[in-house]
Enzyme design. Structure first.
Site, PDB file in Angstrom:
ATOM      1  N   LYS A   1       5.776   3.191  17.095  1.00  0.00           N
ATOM      2  CA  LYS A   1       5.677   2.165  16.039  1.00  0.00           C
ATOM      3  C   LYS A   1       6.853   2.302  15.082  1.00  0.00           C
ATOM      4  O   LYS A   1       7.057   3.357  14.472  1.00  0.00           O
ATOM      5  CB  LYS A   1       4.355   2.308  15.282  1.00  0.00           C
ATOM      6  CG  LYS A   1       4.193   1.226  14.215  1.00  0.00           C
ATOM      7  CD  LYS A   1       2.760   1.003  13.849  1.00  0.00           C
ATOM      8  CE  LYS A   1       2.617  -0.064  12.793  1.00  0.00           C
ATOM      9  NZ  LYS A   1       1.241  -0.274  12.402  1.00  0.00           N
TER      10      LYS A   1
ATOM     11  N   ASN B   1       0.839  -1.202   0.000  1.00  0.00           N
ATOM     12  CA  ASN B   1       0.000   0.000   0.000  1.00  0.00           C
ATOM     13  C   ASN B   1       0.866   1.241   0.000  1.00  0.00           C
ATOM     14  O   ASN B   1       1.968   1.254   0.544  1.00  0.00           O
ATOM     15  CB  ASN B   1      -0.965  -0.009   1.199  1.00  0.00           C
ATOM     16  CG  ASN B   1      -0.399   0.690   2.418  1.00  0.00           C
ATOM     17  OD1 ASN B   1      -0.470   1.914   2.561  1.00  0.00           O
ATOM     18  ND2 ASN B   1       0.220  -0.094   3.310  1.00  0.00           N
TER      19      ASN B   1
ATOM     20  N   ASN C   1       5.256   5.786   3.392  1.00  0.00           N
ATOM     21  CA  ASN C   1       4.487   6.526   2.386  1.00  0.00           C
ATOM     22  C   ASN C   1       4.359   8.016   2.647  1.00  0.00           C
ATOM     23  O   ASN C   1       3.630   8.710   1.957  1.00  0.00           O
ATOM     24  CB  ASN C   1       3.091   5.903   2.253  1.00  0.00           C
ATOM     25  CG  ASN C   1       3.188   4.436   1.869  1.00  0.00           C
ATOM     26  OD1 ASN C   1       3.995   4.073   1.012  1.00  0.00           O
ATOM     27  ND2 ASN C   1       2.398   3.589   2.507  1.00  0.00           N
ATOM     28  N   THR C   2       5.025   8.502   3.679  1.00  0.00           N
ATOM     29  CA  THR C   2       5.075   9.942   3.933  1.00  0.00           C
ATOM     30  C   THR C   2       6.542  10.327   3.877  1.00  0.00           C
ATOM     31  O   THR C   2       7.347   9.785   4.642  1.00  0.00           O
ATOM     32  CB  THR C   2       4.453  10.287   5.307  1.00  0.00           C
ATOM     33  OG1 THR C   2       3.074   9.927   5.281  1.00  0.00           O
ATOM     34  CG2 THR C   2       4.584  11.765   5.637  1.00  0.00           C
TER      35      THR C   2
ATOM     36  N   PHE D   1      -1.453   8.164   4.452  1.00  0.00           N
ATOM     37  CA  PHE D   1      -2.253   8.769   5.540  1.00  0.00           C
ATOM     38  C   PHE D   1      -3.487   9.518   5.033  1.00  0.00           C
ATOM     39  O   PHE D   1      -3.732  10.666   5.428  1.00  0.00           O
ATOM     40  CB  PHE D   1      -1.415   9.727   6.404  1.00  0.00           C
ATOM     41  CG  PHE D   1      -0.298   9.103   7.181  1.00  0.00           C
ATOM     42  CD1 PHE D   1      -0.197   7.731   7.354  1.00  0.00           C
ATOM     43  CD2 PHE D   1       0.688   9.902   7.775  1.00  0.00           C
ATOM     44  CE1 PHE D   1       0.843   7.174   8.088  1.00  0.00           C
ATOM     45  CE2 PHE D   1       1.722   9.358   8.504  1.00  0.00           C
ATOM     46  CZ  PHE D   1       1.802   7.996   8.656  1.00  0.00           C
TER      47      PHE D   1
ATOM     48  N   ASN E   1       5.910  -1.892  11.333  1.00  0.00           N
ATOM     49  CA  ASN E   1       5.136  -1.358  10.214  1.00  0.00           C
ATOM     50  C   ASN E   1       5.475  -2.158   8.947  1.00  0.00           C
ATOM     51  O   ASN E   1       6.104  -3.213   9.029  1.00  0.00           O
ATOM     52  CB  ASN E   1       5.477   0.132  10.043  1.00  0.00           C
ATOM     53  CG  ASN E   1       4.294   0.927   9.532  1.00  0.00           C
ATOM     54  OD1 ASN E   1       3.596   0.491   8.612  1.00  0.00           O
ATOM     55  ND2 ASN E   1       4.055   2.083  10.117  1.00  0.00           N
TER      56      ASN E   1
ATOM     57  N   SER F   1       5.910   4.881   8.691  1.00  0.00           N
ATOM     58  CA  SER F   1       5.259   4.623   7.403  1.00  0.00           C
ATOM     59  C   SER F   1       6.209   5.031   6.280  1.00  0.00           C
ATOM     60  O   SER F   1       6.780   6.120   6.315  1.00  0.00           O
ATOM     61  CB  SER F   1       3.969   5.430   7.291  1.00  0.00           C
ATOM     62  OG  SER F   1       3.557   5.405   5.941  1.00  0.00           O
TER      63      SER F   1
END
Ligand SMILES: Cc1cc2nc3c(=O)[nH]c(=O)nc-3n(C[C@H](O)[C@H](O)[C@H](O)COP(=O)(O)O)c2cc1C
Length: 337
Positions: A217, A111, A177-178, A115, A246, A175
């Site tokens: 996390k 994915n 993705n940021t 966010f 994660n 994450s």
């Protein structure tokens, strides 16, 4: 209808469409009372972790219910705790679609949502409107357009707004993705962030007369050197728990598969061994001083038990639920005992 059949239908559609549809169907089933018919998991013993009492050790990992819009329904599935989020101070759309990919051959998911969420105020509204009485973790992050040097402000703002509604607060600095988010795992940035969060936690605990633990996390893509530094900083800052892990940016074993080279974080079976090795390394360093919540690639009761044997006190699932359905929660509860 068996979950395998439902899954084979859902897997015919776009992954994000199926994801939204499933959550809506679940909430609808709950509204008409169907979920109250579900058999509760075998919960042999209560356990206390981070000062919180858990009916069972199997939780829902962050990201499935980002906006806390489905906690009543998810709560009926038998989880010992639910983590919502990641939520950010302001609402944001996330990355363009498609941004969710299944890798059925490897039983993985990639994915790159980034966010997407309704923002902290709307998420808090959803929590206030819910009837869920179980353990609730709230996972917080930073907006994509907040410069990384100002990230602390985003975490502090979210923390203040969610404090009174959470049983624990998860700090997501992992994450992929940021942009630059995972740089917050570096020594200097992490020391600064955790010191400020701890200071705020102390103030909020005084103000509300209730101590809400903080869990960090982390990513599975960390070196031993990183883990040395992170564990030392966490002990020094008296952080209450760690969630490992994660999603990974590695693509070992899946790069030849359809969707195997999509950008984003990979979860599910291909993550299992990697996240277990991080849990083992953390356990060596913490020796029980900081509890570990183990997550990554649990697909069976035995997998859940293996995480506990690696050093986790609680586990969370996400991808396994998509592939195996609710039975996984029951199996994990019985295996851990
Ligand atoms: C589609 C998807 C979205 C996710 N979103 C988030 C998120 O917003 N925040 C977060 O901390 N973790 C997020 N995760 C990571 C999961 O919480 C979990 O750490 C990871 O998927 C490994 O567990 P699993 O193999 O059981 O899925 C997401 C995972 C997936 C598959």
């Amino acid at each position: 209808m068996s979950y395998q059949l439902i899954r084979s239908l859902l897997f015919k559609f776009d992954a994000e469409f199926s994801h939204d549809l499933t959550l809506k169907a679940l909430s609808l089933s709950n509204k008409i009372g169907l979920l109250s018919l579900l058999k509760a998991p075998n919960t042999s013993k209560l356990r206390t972790v981070m000062g919180i009492s858990f009916q069972n050790p199997v939780g829902l990992a962050a990201g499935l219910d980002k906006n806390a819009s489905h906690i009543d329904a998810l709560g009926k599935l038998g989880f010992g705790f639910i983590e919502i989020g990641t939520i950010t101070p302001r609402p944001q759309l996330g990355n363009p679609r498609p941004r969710l990919f299944r890798l059925p051959k490897a039983q993985g998911i990639i994915n790159r949502f980034g966010f997407n969420n309704v923002g902290v105020d709307a998420a808090v509204e959803n929590i206030i409107l819910s009837k869920y009485k179980g353990v609730l973790g709230i996972n917080i992050g930073k907006n994509f357009d907040t410069p990384i040097e100002k990230a602390v402000d985003d975490y502090l703002l979210c923390m203040k707004k969610v404090y009174q509604y959470s049983n624990y607060i998860a700090i997501n600095i992992s994450s992929p993705n940021t942009k630059n988010l995972r740089d917050l795992q570096e020594k200097k940035a992490l020391s600064g962030l955790l010191a400020r969060l701890k200071e705020e936690q102390t103030k909020l605990a005084d103000y509300y007369g209730r101590y809400v633990p903080i869990a960090l996390k982390i990513s599975p893509d960390l070196t031993d050197k990183h883990l040395d530094a992170i564990s030392k900083i966490m002990i020094k800052s008296k952080i209450d728990g760690i969630i490992a892990t994660n999603t990974t940016i590695s693509r070992d074993s899946v790069s030849d598969l359809f969707h195997g080279r999509e950008i984003g974080g990979m979860s599910g079976k291909p993550l299992f061994k990697l996240s277990n090795s991080i849990i083992r390394e953390l356990h060596l360093r913490f020796q029980g001083e900081i509890p570990i919540i183990g997550v990554g690639g649990i697909f069976s009761g035995e997998d859940a038990l293996e995480k506990i044997e690696a050093g986790a006190e609680l586990v969370q699932i996400y991808s396994g639920l998509i592939y195996q359905g609710r039975k996984l929660i029951l199996d994990a509860c019985s295996s851990i005992g």
